[in-house]
Scaffold this active site. Structure first.
Site, PDB file in Angstrom:
ATOM      1  N   HIS A   1       0.936  -1.263   0.060  1.00 57.20           N
ATOM      2  CA  HIS A   1      -0.149  -0.021   0.190  1.00 57.20           C
ATOM      3  C   HIS A   1       1.039   1.206   0.083  1.00 57.20           C
ATOM      4  O   HIS A   1       1.948   1.324   0.775  1.00 57.20           O
ATOM      5  CB  HIS A   1      -0.756  -0.013   1.320  1.00 57.20           C
ATOM      6  CG  HIS A   1      -1.927  -0.932   1.366  1.00 57.20           C
ATOM      7  ND1 HIS A   1      -1.922  -2.082   1.215  1.00 57.20           N
ATOM      8  CD2 HIS A   1      -3.384  -0.676   1.471  1.00 57.20           C
ATOM      9  CE1 HIS A   1      -2.981  -2.855   1.074  1.00 57.20           C
ATOM     10  NE2 HIS A   1      -4.039  -2.017   1.551  1.00 57.20           N
TER      11      HIS A   1
ATOM     12  N   GLU B   1      -1.747   6.079  -0.411  1.00 66.20           N
ATOM     13  CA  GLU B   1      -3.152   6.163  -0.309  1.00 66.20           C
ATOM     14  C   GLU B   1      -3.390   7.390   0.540  1.00 66.20           C
ATOM     15  O   GLU B   1      -4.323   8.247   0.067  1.00 66.20           O
ATOM     16  CB  GLU B   1      -3.580   4.841   0.696  1.00 66.20           C
ATOM     17  CG  GLU B   1      -5.263   4.907   0.963  1.00 66.20           C
ATOM     18  CD  GLU B   1      -5.461   3.678   1.972  1.00 66.20           C
ATOM     19  OE1 GLU B   1      -4.466   2.948   2.619  1.00 66.20           O
ATOM     20  OE2 GLU B   1      -6.638   3.479   2.245  1.00 66.20           O
TER      21      GLU B   1
HETATM   22  N1  ADE Z   1      -5.871  -2.683   5.974  1.00 66.14           N
HETATM   23  C1  ADE Z   1      -6.908  -2.658   5.763  1.00 66.14           C
HETATM   24  N2  ADE Z   1      -7.470  -1.958   4.640  1.00 66.14           N
HETATM   25  C2  ADE Z   1      -6.370  -1.068   4.717  1.00 66.14           C
HETATM   26  C3  ADE Z   1      -6.357   0.027   3.877  1.00 66.14           C
HETATM   27  N3  ADE Z   1      -7.192   0.362   2.933  1.00 66.14           N
HETATM   28  N4  ADE Z   1      -5.194   0.868   3.985  1.00 66.14           N
HETATM   29  C4  ADE Z   1      -4.103   0.335   4.740  1.00 66.14           C
HETATM   30  N5  ADE Z   1      -4.310  -0.687   5.604  1.00 66.14           N
HETATM   31  C5  ADE Z   1      -5.560  -1.446   5.608  1.00 66.14           C
HETATM   32 ZN    ZN Z   2      -6.133  -2.123   1.343  1.00 64.17          ZN
END
Ligand code: ADE
Ligand code: ZN
Length: 336
Positions: free
Chosen positions: A197, A200
């Site tokens: 990730h 975000e």
């Molecule tokens: N864990 C579950 N969903 C998540 C997300 N969108 N971003 C980071 N960690 C997560």
């Molecule tokens: Zn996620």
């Protein structure tokens, strides 16, 4: 059903960004709480749903980790996975690469093997009953330290033939990919693929780090990459897959309105975008709800929707022959 809704419903697709703990519906949370005699701070399913209002990622994570407390036994993880696969079988999902967060469970005294055995049982059931294939991605919780990630990688060693990749999730801001450079290198040396990730809530710089230091094979979210035009060009040139999650973006206030979602801008920039549900029980929808919300919000064409489905296979960790077979089916569907 509108034409577009029906078209999306029948379109074969893969889901590449879905946290299995995030598919825990309030009804199953209550059933498991009762089965395992675990107290939960809600009186009813309605009360749980009413609590799902978030202003950022951390707001959500606090309630998401609390929800996972009802998962104790192998059969709980199995039932959780079965519920997800049963639900997305109706959405045309034929392959899923699902995240799990072992530290959320091992930190509560649940053995790593219990989680693995339960999830694998659910995955076998999905293949037998729905023909859905799946792979597991072990996510390290980035708010915890490097030692904890290494300990988790150690616990995974007996299961390496059943784990496709490692990932990085949880609180992004203040926990850059660089914190996990060494553990990702160790995972790569074990033959595991890498995803993370990034971008975000965190800046485009975190995406650079994920590429340069973690050597990722796929980028989860990646929205903030759009702040950096050189980075966008690089992601397009490298054919990097982005696992974008429209309803998650809306619920966590990454975008203010679905009408402002950058999905079509990403496609126009040449990015290999896929659509995914992230945490469907918490964000108000499974994968087709995400396709519909993005399609309606941005007025996506059928061609763009087909491209998103094709990308879900191109960006998967299936073999080239498997990807080709799925792409043929997508194109046959789209042509009819
Ligand atoms: N864990 C579950 N969903 C998540 C997300 N969108 N971003 C980071 N960690 C997560
Ligand atoms: Zn996620």
């Amino acid at each position: 059903m509108t034409d577009l809704t029906a078209f999306i419903a029948g379109l074969p697709k893969a889901e590449l960004h879905m946290h299995i703990e995030g598919s825990l519906e309030p009804e199953l949370m209550f059933a498991l709480a009762q089965r395992n005699n675990v107290a939960i701070p809600f009186a009813s399913v309605e009360e749980v749903r009413a609590a799902y209002s978030f202003s950022n990622l951390q707001d959500f994570l606090d309630i998401y980790y609390q929800g996972a407390n009802v998962l104790l036994k192998e059969e709980d993880f199995r039932d959780l996975a079965i519920a997800y696969f049963d639900r997305v079988a109706a959405d045309g999902v034929v392959h899923a690469e699902i995240f799990f967060d072992p530290q959320t469970h091992t930190d509560r005294g649940i053995h790593f093997d219990v989680v693995m055995r339960g999830l694998l049982a659910g995955m076998a059931d999905a293949e037998a009953r729905h023909g859905i294939t799946s792979k597991l991605i072990l996510c390290f919780l980035r708010h915890l330290d490097e030692d904890a990630a290494f300990a988790t990688l150690e616990q995974a060693k007996p299961w390496l033939d059943r784990i496709e990749a490692v990932g990085l999730d949880s609180s992004e801001l203040g926990h850059p990919p660089s914190k996990f450079e060494r553990v990702f290198a160790a995972a790569a040396a074990l033959g595991l693929k890498r995803v993370a990730h990034a971008g975000e809530e965190g800046p485009a710089e975190y995406v650079h780090e994920a590429l340069d230091l973690l050597h990722i094979d796929r980028l989860d979210h990646g929205n903030r990459s759009l702040d950096d035009s050189a980075l966008v060009r690089r992601l397009a040139e490298e054919r990097m897959t982005l696992t974008v999650c429209p309803l998650s973006n809306l619920k966590l206030c990454v975008v203010g309105d679905m009408k402002e979602h950058p999905v079509d801008r990403m496609l126009a920039e040449g990015l290999r975008v896929t659509l995914n549900s992230d945490d469907p029980a918490y964000f108000g929808g499974y994968i087709n709800d995400n396709f519909r919300a993005a399609a309606e919000g941005r007025g996506l064409t059928r061609e763009q929707i087909v491209e998103l489905a094709e990308n879900s296979f191109k960006g998967s960790f299936l073999s080239d022959a498997e990807i080709d077979a799925h792409l043929t089916k997508v194109r046959e569907y789209a042509a009819n």
